[in-house]
Motif scaffolding. Structure first.
Motif, PDB file in Angstrom:
ATOM      1  N   GLY A   1       4.431   0.154   4.383  1.00 36.83           N
ATOM      2  CA  GLY A   1       3.995   1.018   3.294  1.00 36.83           C
ATOM      3  C   GLY A   1       3.405   2.344   3.726  1.00 36.83           C
ATOM      4  N   TYR A   2       3.536   2.664   5.018  1.00 38.20           N
ATOM      5  CA  TYR A   2       2.945   3.903   5.514  1.00 38.20           C
ATOM      6  C   TYR A   2       3.939   5.060   5.529  1.00 38.20           C
ATOM      7  N   GLU A   3       3.399   6.246   5.301  1.00 35.83           N
ATOM      8  CA  GLU A   3       4.152   7.462   5.587  1.00 35.83           C
ATOM      9  C   GLU A   3       3.647   7.951   6.942  1.00 35.83           C
TER      10      GLU A   3
ATOM     11  N   GLU B   1       8.108  -0.396   6.296  1.00 38.32           N
ATOM     12  CA  GLU B   1       7.970  -1.628   5.501  1.00 38.32           C
ATOM     13  C   GLU B   1       6.502  -1.941   5.223  1.00 38.32           C
TER      14      GLU B   1
ATOM     15  N   MET C   1       0.843  -1.190   0.000  1.00 37.54           N
ATOM     16  CA  MET C   1       0.000   0.000   0.000  1.00 37.54           C
ATOM     17  C   MET C   1       0.879   1.241   0.000  1.00 37.54           C
ATOM     18  N   GLU C   2       0.571   2.202  -0.831  1.00 38.62           N
ATOM     19  CA  GLU C   2       1.347   3.436  -0.867  1.00 38.62           C
ATOM     20  C   GLU C   2       0.905   4.329   0.266  1.00 38.62           C
ATOM     21  N   GLY C   3       1.880   4.804   1.049  1.00 44.01           N
ATOM     22  CA  GLY C   3       1.564   5.617   2.210  1.00 44.01           C
ATOM     23  C   GLY C   3       0.803   6.867   1.872  1.00 44.01           C
TER      24      GLY C   3
ATOM     25  N   SER D   1      -2.993   6.768   1.720  1.00 43.55           N
ATOM     26  CA  SER D   1      -3.808   6.297   2.843  1.00 43.55           C
ATOM     27  C   SER D   1      -4.749   7.419   3.278  1.00 43.55           C
TER      28      SER D   1
END
Length: 203
Positions: A27-29, A25, A1-3, A6
């Protein structure tokens, strides 16, 4: 998942490099904030109670500093993740070593032995106030750890800043891990599957 796609903002209430690594890792910002509480002031006999009380105390310390106001009603949700971890060895709770001598003592105990990590994860939805917390336990079994490896670990110093002086992801210690019953990311302080589930549950 691209951060950046979200539908919520994420704050990791921890300064821990391994936890930052695990969350990245996933996928979160996110941004990080440290709670800066006196962890020794919170005492519980059971390790499970202690780590959960500490995760809650960290959230309580960080939330007032976020200046959440009425305008958040229209904004995207903001989630705060707080966590804590202790190592349990022969029924005794171990936190960060007080000094190099204690770190050596801890690592010596693990040699040809076993230890467990007990971690708490608490996710708070700052927009709705909804929060969910849970525990995760992992058991680690060790081969014999040579004295020179202990020397290098202590000299390098990272073991002084982690619960129980236990760093199973460290390249120096990895060859001496016999078996891990549970997830490595949990030992690093942030169990991925549990964290993801709690995020989903508070949204």
């Amino acid at each position: 998942m691209e951060g950046n796609t979200s539908p919520f903002k994420l704050i990791l209430g921890s300064a821990s490099a391994p936890r930052r690594q695990v969350l990245a890792e996933m996928g979160y910002e996110f941004i990080t904030m440290s709670a800066d509480i006196d962890e020794k002031a919170i005492r519980k006999e059971k390790p499970e109670d202690l780590v959960m009380a500490l995760a809650e105390a960290k959230a309580e310390a960080i939330i007032p500093r976020l200046n959440i106001d009425e305008s958040m009603e229209d904004a995207e949700p903001m989630l705060l993740i707080t966590c804590d971890q202790v190592v349990v060895y022969e029924g005794m709770i171990r936190e960060k070593p007080e000094n190099k001598e204690e770190a050596r003592e801890f690592i010596k105990d693990y040699s040809n032995g076993q230890a467990a990590t007990i971690s708490s994860v608490l996710v708070t939805n700052l927009k709705t106030g909804k929060k969910r917390g849970e525990l995760d336990k992992v058991e680690i079994y060790f081969h014999e750890i040579p004295e020179d490896v202990m020397d290098k670990l202590i000299e390098e110093g990272t073991v002084l800043y982690v619960a129980g002086g236990l760093l199973i992801e460290h390249p120096l210690i990895q060859p001496y891990i016999k078996r891990v019953a549970g997830a490595t990311d949990s030992v690093m302080g942030l169990p991925k599957a549990l964290t993801q589930r709690l995020i989903t549950e508070v949204l």
